[in-house]
Design a protein around this motif. Sequence first.
Motif, PDB file in Angstrom:
ATOM      1  N   SER A   1      -0.250 -25.723   6.414  1.00  0.00           N
ATOM      2  CA  SER A   1      -1.006 -26.888   6.853  1.00  0.00           C
ATOM      3  C   SER A   1      -2.342 -26.475   7.464  1.00  0.00           C
ATOM      4  O   SER A   1      -3.142 -27.317   7.861  1.00  0.00           O
ATOM      5  N   GLN A   2      -2.595 -25.150   7.525  1.00  0.00           N
ATOM      6  CA  GLN A   2      -3.866 -24.640   8.034  1.00  0.00           C
ATOM      7  C   GLN A   2      -4.135 -23.288   7.411  1.00  0.00           C
ATOM      8  O   GLN A   2      -3.224 -22.612   6.935  1.00  0.00           O
ATOM      9  N   GLY A   3      -5.415 -22.894   7.418  1.00  0.00           N
ATOM     10  CA  GLY A   3      -5.779 -21.628   6.815  1.00  0.00           C
ATOM     11  C   GLY A   3      -5.268 -20.422   7.590  1.00  0.00           C
ATOM     12  O   GLY A   3      -4.842 -20.517   8.737  1.00  0.00           O
ATOM     13  N   ILE A   4      -5.348 -19.247   6.950  1.00  0.00           N
ATOM     14  CA  ILE A   4      -4.835 -18.001   7.519  1.00  0.00           C
ATOM     15  C   ILE A   4      -5.880 -17.364   8.433  1.00  0.00           C
ATOM     16  O   ILE A   4      -7.048 -17.253   8.087  1.00  0.00           O
ATOM     17  N   SER A   5      -5.434 -16.924   9.611  1.00  0.00           N
ATOM     18  CA  SER A   5      -6.338 -16.197  10.514  1.00  0.00           C
ATOM     19  C   SER A   5      -6.040 -14.698  10.518  1.00  0.00           C
ATOM     20  O   SER A   5      -6.953 -13.886  10.673  1.00  0.00           O
ATOM     21  N   ARG A   6      -4.778 -14.326  10.360  1.00  0.00           N
ATOM     22  CA  ARG A   6      -4.381 -12.916  10.236  1.00  0.00           C
ATOM     23  C   ARG A   6      -3.307 -12.809   9.170  1.00  0.00           C
ATOM     24  O   ARG A   6      -2.541 -13.753   8.937  1.00  0.00           O
ATOM     25  N   PHE A   7      -3.239 -11.628   8.559  1.00  0.00           N
ATOM     26  CA  PHE A   7      -2.342 -11.450   7.415  1.00  0.00           C
ATOM     27  C   PHE A   7      -1.968  -9.983   7.321  1.00  0.00           C
ATOM     28  O   PHE A   7      -2.820  -9.106   7.487  1.00  0.00           O
ATOM     29  N   MET A   8      -0.694  -9.700   7.099  1.00  0.00           N
ATOM     30  CA  MET A   8      -0.279  -8.327   6.843  1.00  0.00           C
ATOM     31  C   MET A   8       0.841  -8.324   5.825  1.00  0.00           C
ATOM     32  O   MET A   8       1.766  -9.146   5.894  1.00  0.00           O
ATOM     33  N   VAL A   9       0.753  -7.425   4.858  1.00  0.00           N
ATOM     34  CA  VAL A   9       1.813  -7.262   3.881  1.00  0.00           C
ATOM     35  C   VAL A   9       2.208  -5.790   3.843  1.00  0.00           C
ATOM     36  O   VAL A   9       1.357  -4.901   3.864  1.00  0.00           O
ATOM     37  N   SER A  10       3.516  -5.549   3.845  1.00  0.00           N
ATOM     38  CA  SER A  10       4.065  -4.188   3.832  1.00  0.00           C
ATOM     39  C   SER A  10       5.020  -4.047   2.664  1.00  0.00           C
ATOM     40  O   SER A  10       5.810  -4.948   2.397  1.00  0.00           O
ATOM     41  N   SER A  11       4.947  -2.915   2.004  1.00  0.00           N
ATOM     42  CA  SER A  11       5.799  -2.642   0.851  1.00  0.00           C
ATOM     43  C   SER A  11       6.793  -1.540   1.204  1.00  0.00           C
ATOM     44  O   SER A  11       6.414  -0.500   1.739  1.00  0.00           O
ATOM     45  N   TYR A  12       8.050  -1.788   0.890  1.00  0.00           N
ATOM     46  CA  TYR A  12       9.137  -0.834   1.139  1.00  0.00           C
ATOM     47  C   TYR A  12       9.715  -0.424  -0.209  1.00  0.00           C
ATOM     48  O   TYR A  12      10.359  -1.222  -0.898  1.00  0.00           O
ATOM     49  N   SER A  13       9.475   0.812  -0.608  1.00  0.00           N
ATOM     50  CA  SER A  13       9.947   1.280  -1.907  1.00  0.00           C
ATOM     51  C   SER A  13      11.411   1.663  -1.837  1.00  0.00           C
ATOM     52  O   SER A  13      11.987   1.807  -0.764  1.00  0.00           O
ATOM     53  N   GLY A  14      12.003   1.837  -2.995  1.00  0.00           N
ATOM     54  CA  GLY A  14      13.410   2.206  -3.076  1.00  0.00           C
ATOM     55  C   GLY A  14      14.029   1.642  -4.341  1.00  0.00           C
ATOM     56  O   GLY A  14      13.333   1.131  -5.223  1.00  0.00           O
ATOM     57  N   VAL A  15      15.335   1.745  -4.422  1.00  0.00           N
ATOM     58  CA  VAL A  15      16.045   1.211  -5.593  1.00  0.00           C
ATOM     59  C   VAL A  15      15.778  -0.285  -5.723  1.00  0.00           C
ATOM     60  O   VAL A  15      15.573  -0.811  -6.819  1.00  0.00           O
ATOM     61  N   PHE A  16      15.776  -0.977  -4.593  1.00  0.00           N
ATOM     62  CA  PHE A  16      15.447  -2.401  -4.568  1.00  0.00           C
ATOM     63  C   PHE A  16      14.234  -2.581  -3.649  1.00  0.00           C
ATOM     64  O   PHE A  16      14.386  -2.768  -2.440  1.00  0.00           O
ATOM     65  N   PRO A  17      13.031  -2.507  -4.198  1.00  0.00           N
ATOM     66  CA  PRO A  17      11.813  -2.603  -3.374  1.00  0.00           C
ATOM     67  C   PRO A  17      11.761  -3.918  -2.593  1.00  0.00           C
ATOM     68  O   PRO A  17      12.220  -4.953  -3.060  1.00  0.00           O
TER      69      PRO A  17
END
Length: 311
Positions: free
Chosen positions: A98-114
């Motif tokens: 309902s409002q725009g993004i002010s902060r954002f973080m994405v993290s990737s965890y590798s493995g058999v099931f990422p």
Amino acid sequence: MARKMESKGARLLAILLALIMIGSVLTYAAKRTQTTHQREVEFNFPEGFQGLISKIPSGADQVVYVNFANSNPELSDILKRIVTNNMDSEFFSNLRFSQGISRFMVSSYSGVFPELLYLIDVNKTKVFFTHESEDVYNGYKIKSNKGISLVDQTSPFLFGTTGIVVRTLDTISGKGKSLASEVENFTGRMPKGDYNLIIMFKGNAVKQLVQGNASGFFDFYLAAYRINNTSNGTYYEKVVLMNFTKNGFFIKSNETAYYRFKNFKDGLSMAVMGDTNLTKLMQLEPEMRMIEIKPVENTTNNTANGTNTKG
């Protein structure tokens, strides 16, 4: 033998990695309404990049952090593209803001099931997720749909694959190791304050990205960008951290308006680069050297021949 890294190694991530995509390239545009009602928040993450990684699970090998605060139009445009590139349209198809993004973080965890974990700050406004089930875990409601889950009682809110969302709730409650516990020995030496953009790779993610002569020389890379107001004017600042596992180190450079570096005894090297040209700064990497020690064969014949030449 000491030598300068080849161009692909010396400029190892460049602007392409400044726009790195952990998710898909597919474009996602958040549909917003005029409603900006607040949601109930039970837990507020600590401020800044360091605060966020102190409360998410260990094991992430790729992280992209974006903060729009104090960004000018040029930097803000780049940050918007990075956010869009990291929001897979299919992954986000059931989520609305309902409002725009002010902060954002994405993290990737590798493995058999990422696993993928998003922390998205929309200033505590309501978010809407079409879900098939709802469970309560550690006092938080987890809304899920086909292996993707939302927890909106935190700020930033949690969104990602169900397993890592659950693990994050454990980390928040102190039941699991945080990502900070793995990297704070590196990130703790950065200049203080928050940043507008941070790109971090470690472990296997570094091995997959770097090939050629630079491969195997380091296991951690971080680039952080922000606007820095100095007595000499306003500059874009870039901080680069690399942890060398072999004989590598940063050296002096004059390619940017200002540049300083430090090589720590434990293998970590840090460079702080500043320039008024953001595109130029994003394309440059610190000057560095690598030392390769190659064994020299020493046989009886070689020794004899060496003696004879002295005559």
